[in-house]
Structure formats: C-alpha cells, structure tokens
Design a protein around this motif. Structure first.
Motif, PDB file in Angstrom:
ATOM      1  N   VAL A 132      28.566  36.733  40.113  1.00 48.70           N
ATOM      2  CA  VAL A 132      29.796  36.788  39.316  1.00 48.70           C
ATOM      3  C   VAL A 132      29.505  37.413  37.952  1.00 48.70           C
ATOM      4  CG1 VAL A 132      31.459  35.337  38.073  1.00 48.70           C
ATOM      5  CG2 VAL A 132      31.015  34.920  40.477  1.00 48.70           C
ATOM      6  N   LEU A 133      28.419  37.002  37.305  1.00 53.06           N
ATOM      7  CA  LEU A 133      28.043  37.597  36.018  1.00 53.06           C
ATOM      8  C   LEU A 133      27.756  39.090  36.161  1.00 53.06           C
ATOM      9  CD1 LEU A 133      25.727  34.946  34.318  1.00 53.06           C
ATOM     10  CD2 LEU A 133      27.869  35.859  33.430  1.00 53.06           C
ATOM     11  N   MET A 134      26.996  39.442  37.158  1.00 55.54           N
ATOM     12  CA  MET A 134      26.625  40.853  37.347  1.00 55.54           C
ATOM     13  C   MET A 134      27.841  41.720  37.654  1.00 55.54           C
ATOM     14  SD  MET A 134      23.031  40.209  39.343  1.00 55.54           S
ATOM     15  CE  MET A 134      22.491  41.898  39.484  1.00 55.54           C
ATOM     16  N   LEU A 135      28.743  41.215  38.483  1.00 53.52           N
ATOM     17  CA  LEU A 135      29.935  42.002  38.815  1.00 53.52           C
ATOM     18  C   LEU A 135      30.850  42.179  37.603  1.00 53.52           C
ATOM     19  CD1 LEU A 135      30.843  40.628  42.362  1.00 53.52           C
ATOM     20  CD2 LEU A 135      30.085  42.952  41.791  1.00 53.52           C
ATOM     21  N   THR A 136      31.003  41.137  36.815  1.00 44.78           N
ATOM     22  CA  THR A 136      31.929  41.243  35.678  1.00 44.78           C
ATOM     23  C   THR A 136      31.302  41.940  34.481  1.00 44.78           C
ATOM     24  OG1 THR A 136      31.348  39.003  34.940  1.00 44.78           O
ATOM     25  CG2 THR A 136      33.297  39.231  36.345  1.00 44.78           C
ATOM     26  N   ILE A 137      30.016  41.722  34.244  1.00 43.40           N
ATOM     27  CA  ILE A 137      29.398  42.314  33.052  1.00 43.40           C
ATOM     28  C   ILE A 137      28.784  43.675  33.362  1.00 43.40           C
ATOM     29  CG2 ILE A 137      27.621  42.014  31.292  1.00 43.40           C
ATOM     30  CD1 ILE A 137      28.227  38.997  31.464  1.00 43.40           C
ATOM     31  N   TRP A 138      27.911  43.763  34.360  1.00 43.00           N
ATOM     32  CA  TRP A 138      27.254  45.035  34.651  1.00 43.00           C
ATOM     33  C   TRP A 138      28.186  46.040  35.283  1.00 43.00           C
ATOM     34  CZ3 TRP A 138      22.075  42.827  36.865  1.00 43.00           C
ATOM     35  CH2 TRP A 138      21.222  42.523  35.804  1.00 43.00           C
ATOM     36  N   GLU A 139      28.997  45.585  36.209  1.00 45.04           N
ATOM     37  CA  GLU A 139      29.879  46.509  36.912  1.00 45.04           C
ATOM     38  C   GLU A 139      31.226  46.659  36.233  1.00 45.04           C
ATOM     39  OE1 GLU A 139      28.287  48.172  39.046  1.00 45.04           O
ATOM     40  OE2 GLU A 139      26.606  46.777  39.164  1.00 45.04           O
ATOM     41  N   GLY A 140      31.539  45.778  35.279  1.00 46.70           N
ATOM     42  CA  GLY A 140      32.791  45.892  34.524  1.00 46.70           C
ATOM     43  C   GLY A 140      34.027  45.502  35.311  1.00 46.70           C
ATOM     44  N   LEU A 141      33.879  44.698  36.350  1.00 48.33           N
ATOM     45  CA  LEU A 141      35.033  44.306  37.155  1.00 48.33           C
ATOM     46  C   LEU A 141      35.783  43.150  36.490  1.00 48.33           C
ATOM     47  CD1 LEU A 141      33.537  44.323  40.774  1.00 48.33           C
ATOM     48  CD2 LEU A 141      34.734  46.159  39.580  1.00 48.33           C
ATOM     49  N   GLU A 142      37.082  43.139  36.698  1.00 45.11           N
ATOM     50  CA  GLU A 142      37.909  42.011  36.273  1.00 45.11           C
ATOM     51  C   GLU A 142      37.667  40.865  37.253  1.00 45.11           C
ATOM     52  OE1 GLU A 142      39.953  41.885  33.601  1.00 45.11           O
ATOM     53  OE2 GLU A 142      39.223  43.882  33.050  1.00 45.11           O
ATOM     54  N   PRO A 143      37.918  39.601  36.829  1.00 47.14           N
ATOM     55  CA  PRO A 143      37.706  38.471  37.747  1.00 47.14           C
ATOM     56  C   PRO A 143      38.443  38.633  39.074  1.00 47.14           C
ATOM     57  CG  PRO A 143      37.951  37.650  35.529  1.00 47.14           C
ATOM     58  CD  PRO A 143      38.221  39.125  35.472  1.00 47.14           C
ATOM     59  N   ARG A 144      39.668  39.168  39.056  1.00 46.07           N
ATOM     60  CA  ARG A 144      40.396  39.338  40.318  1.00 46.07           C
ATOM     61  C   ARG A 144      39.705  40.382  41.208  1.00 46.07           C
ATOM     62  NH1 ARG A 144      42.932  43.989  40.075  1.00 46.07           N
ATOM     63  NH2 ARG A 144      43.560  44.822  38.065  1.00 46.07           N
ATOM     64  N   GLU A 145      39.086  41.408  40.598  1.00 46.05           N
ATOM     65  CA  GLU A 145      38.378  42.418  41.375  1.00 46.05           C
ATOM     66  C   GLU A 145      37.080  41.831  41.939  1.00 46.05           C
ATOM     67  OE1 GLU A 145      39.681  46.465  38.992  1.00 46.05           O
ATOM     68  OE2 GLU A 145      38.169  45.154  38.079  1.00 46.05           O
ATOM     69  N   ALA A 146      36.375  41.059  41.106  1.00 46.41           N
ATOM     70  CA  ALA A 146      35.157  40.399  41.582  1.00 46.41           C
ATOM     71  C   ALA A 146      35.490  39.440  42.717  1.00 46.41           C
ATOM     72  CB  ALA A 146      34.469  39.668  40.430  1.00 46.41           C
ATOM     73  N   ALA A 147      36.639  38.767  42.623  1.00 44.22           N
ATOM     74  CA  ALA A 147      37.071  37.844  43.679  1.00 44.22           C
ATOM     75  C   ALA A 147      37.247  38.591  44.998  1.00 44.22           C
ATOM     76  CB  ALA A 147      38.373  37.163  43.275  1.00 44.22           C
ATOM     77  N   ALA A 148      37.814  39.795  44.935  1.00 42.29           N
ATOM     78  CA  ALA A 148      37.997  40.587  46.156  1.00 42.29           C
ATOM     79  C   ALA A 148      36.651  40.970  46.758  1.00 42.29           C
ATOM     80  CB  ALA A 148      38.830  41.827  45.850  1.00 42.29           C
ATOM     81  N   VAL A 149      35.691  41.338  45.910  1.00 42.04           N
ATOM     82  CA  VAL A 149      34.362  41.708  46.395  1.00 42.04           C
ATOM     83  C   VAL A 149      33.678  40.513  47.044  1.00 42.04           C
ATOM     84  CG1 VAL A 149      32.049  42.455  45.667  1.00 42.04           C
ATOM     85  CG2 VAL A 149      34.067  43.571  44.707  1.00 42.04           C
ATOM     86  N   LEU A 150      33.792  39.344  46.403  1.00 45.52           N
ATOM     87  CA  LEU A 150      33.105  38.141  46.886  1.00 45.52           C
ATOM     88  C   LEU A 150      33.887  37.381  47.954  1.00 45.52           C
ATOM     89  CD1 LEU A 150      31.856  36.863  43.419  1.00 45.52           C
ATOM     90  CD2 LEU A 150      30.495  37.993  45.191  1.00 45.52           C
ATOM     91  N   GLU A 151      35.113  37.828  48.172  1.00 46.77           N
ATOM     92  CA  GLU A 151      36.007  37.198  49.154  1.00 46.77           C
ATOM     93  C   GLU A 151      36.239  35.720  48.832  1.00 46.77           C
ATOM     94  OE1 GLU A 151      34.164  38.101  52.930  1.00 46.77           O
ATOM     95  OE2 GLU A 151      34.980  40.138  52.915  1.00 46.77           O
ATOM     96  N   VAL A 152      36.524  35.492  47.547  1.00 46.28           N
ATOM     97  CA  VAL A 152      36.906  34.158  47.066  1.00 46.28           C
ATOM     98  C   VAL A 152      38.148  34.340  46.206  1.00 46.28           C
ATOM     99  CG1 VAL A 152      34.557  33.214  47.115  1.00 46.28           C
ATOM    100  CG2 VAL A 152      35.405  34.285  45.029  1.00 46.28           C
ATOM    101  N   SER A 153      38.751  33.232  45.797  1.00 48.34           N
ATOM    102  CA  SER A 153      39.963  33.346  44.986  1.00 48.34           C
ATOM    103  C   SER A 153      39.595  33.696  43.537  1.00 48.34           C
ATOM    104  CB  SER A 153      40.744  32.028  45.011  1.00 48.34           C
ATOM    105  OG  SER A 153      40.070  31.055  44.246  1.00 48.34           O
ATOM    106  N   PRO A 154      40.520  34.340  42.817  1.00 47.72           N
ATOM    107  CA  PRO A 154      40.279  34.643  41.404  1.00 47.72           C
ATOM    108  C   PRO A 154      39.999  33.381  40.582  1.00 47.72           C
ATOM    109  CG  PRO A 154      42.124  35.916  42.193  1.00 47.72           C
ATOM    110  CD  PRO A 154      41.757  34.964  43.291  1.00 47.72           C
ATOM    111  N   ALA A 155      40.600  32.274  40.944  1.00 46.13           N
ATOM    112  CA  ALA A 155      40.360  31.020  40.227  1.00 46.13           C
ATOM    113  C   ALA A 155      38.898  30.594  40.368  1.00 46.13           C
ATOM    114  CB  ALA A 155      41.288  29.929  40.744  1.00 46.13           C
ATOM    115  N   VAL A 156      38.329  30.770  41.558  1.00 49.50           N
ATOM    116  CA  VAL A 156      36.918  30.433  41.770  1.00 49.50           C
ATOM    117  C   VAL A 156      36.037  31.313  40.895  1.00 49.50           C
ATOM    118  CG1 VAL A 156      35.033  30.478  43.468  1.00 49.50           C
ATOM    119  CG2 VAL A 156      37.250  29.512  44.091  1.00 49.50           C
ATOM    120  N   VAL A 157      36.346  32.600  40.822  1.00 50.23           N
ATOM    121  CA  VAL A 157      35.546  33.522  40.012  1.00 50.23           C
ATOM    122  C   VAL A 157      35.635  33.135  38.544  1.00 50.23           C
ATOM    123  CG1 VAL A 157      35.339  35.916  39.221  1.00 50.23           C
ATOM    124  CG2 VAL A 157      35.619  35.429  41.637  1.00 50.23           C
TER     125      VAL A 157
END
Length: 188
Positions: free
Chosen positions: A125-150
């Motif tokens: 989650v840290l790497m996707l949001t900080i290194w890759e610059g993804l928003e939590p909702r985008e990271a949620a799609a990558v991880l296949e979890v809800s945005p609330a979990v991210v």
C-alpha cells in the motif's frame, strides 16, 4: 607559367607568396592572433581542396582574400554562437542543482530496512501510493480490496513506519520524501 607544374608545387608557390598577406588581413580583423592563425589555416585548407579553381597570377591573391573573407565571416558567426551557448550554460550552472544522490543512500537504506519489517499488504500500500503515485482508490483496484481497506492500511502503515524509523532521519515529512524519491530498477 605556374600551371605547368604539379598541383602540389603550384599550391606551395601560392602559399609562400600569399601567407604573410593573408595573415596580416586576418590579424587586422580579429581580436586574438590565434584566431587569425585559424582563419589563415582554414583559408589554405579551402584553397587546397579547391586548387583547380584558383586563378593564375595575381588573381590568386584576390581569390584567397575572398575565401578568407568567407572563412572570417563563419568564424565570427561561430564565435557569436559559442558566446550564446556559453551564456545559456552559465545560466544553467547558476540554477540550483539537484543534491548529490549519494547523500540519500543512508536514509534510503534505513527506510528500506524499516519497510522490510512491515507486513506485505502495508508495504505494498505504501509503495503503490508513494512510489507509484496512485490514489487509494487506484491502489484498491490493483490490490483487489476496497478503498476503505487501503485508506486504513495506509494510515496504519505510515504510523508503523514512523514508529520504526523514529526521529533520526530529519525534519517531519522526511520519511515520505525519501520514499517518494525514484528507486533504481534493481532496487525494486
């Protein structure tokens, strides 16, 4: 008649008979003697390449003056271009430069060691949001979890990372500055 001799001999005679005149011509038109020497050398280089076009007798000197005039013009234009380039380079060098990437190595190693102590999902989650610059909702799609979990994992991961790193690295926010820096491919 000069033209009956070999081209090399004719060129030697033209060179010997006109070198001093061309050097004086160039010296009167440039600021530095070295520039005059360059102009004369370039003039005779052109003359050698185009030796068949050099007129006979006294006309040869006039032809050489014409070549020297064009060489001098090119030399002056080149100087103007070099000066403009020099100004641009000096402006660039005066602009603030990026810090030495080597100075960040200890911080990066410390952050990487702390990241390794996080759980897999928190680290991702840290790497996707900080290194890759993804928003939590985008990271949620990558991880296949809800945005609330991210968002929850991100908050916990940041707190845990701060706890692992302590206050040794620098001012507040420094951890995420180090994390946000580009990572070489072999380090990923």
């Amino acid at each position: 008649m000069i033209s009956a001799t070999a081209p090399e001999d004719r060129f030697r005679l033209i060179y010997a008979g006109n070198f001093e005149h061309l050097l004086a011509y160039a010296l009167r038109r440039v600021d530095q003697p070295a520039d005059a020497a360059d102009v004369v050398a370039e003039t005779f280089l052109v003359a050698w390449r185009r030796h068949r076009e050099i007129p006979e007798g006294g006309e040869a000197r006039l032809w050489l003056y014409g070549v020297a005039r064009r060489v001098l013009s090119n030399h002056i234009r080149g100087g103007v271009r070099r000066e403009r380039l020099g100004v641009r380079l000096r402006q660039r060098l005066a602009a603030p430069t990026a810090p030495d990437p080597g100075s960040e190595v200890p911080d990066r190693l410390t952050v990487r060691a702390a990241m390794a102590r996080l759980g897999d999902l928190d680290r991702e989650v840290l790497m996707l949001t900080i290194w890759e610059g993804l928003e939590p909702r985008e990271a949620a799609a990558v991880l296949e979890v809800s945005p609330a979990v991210v968002r929850t994992r991100l908050s916990r991961a940041r707190a845990r990372l701060r706890e692992l790193l302590g206050d040794d690295l620098g001012p507040p926010g420094h951890v995420f500055d180090v994390l946000a820096a580009p990572v070489p491919e072999e380090g990923r």
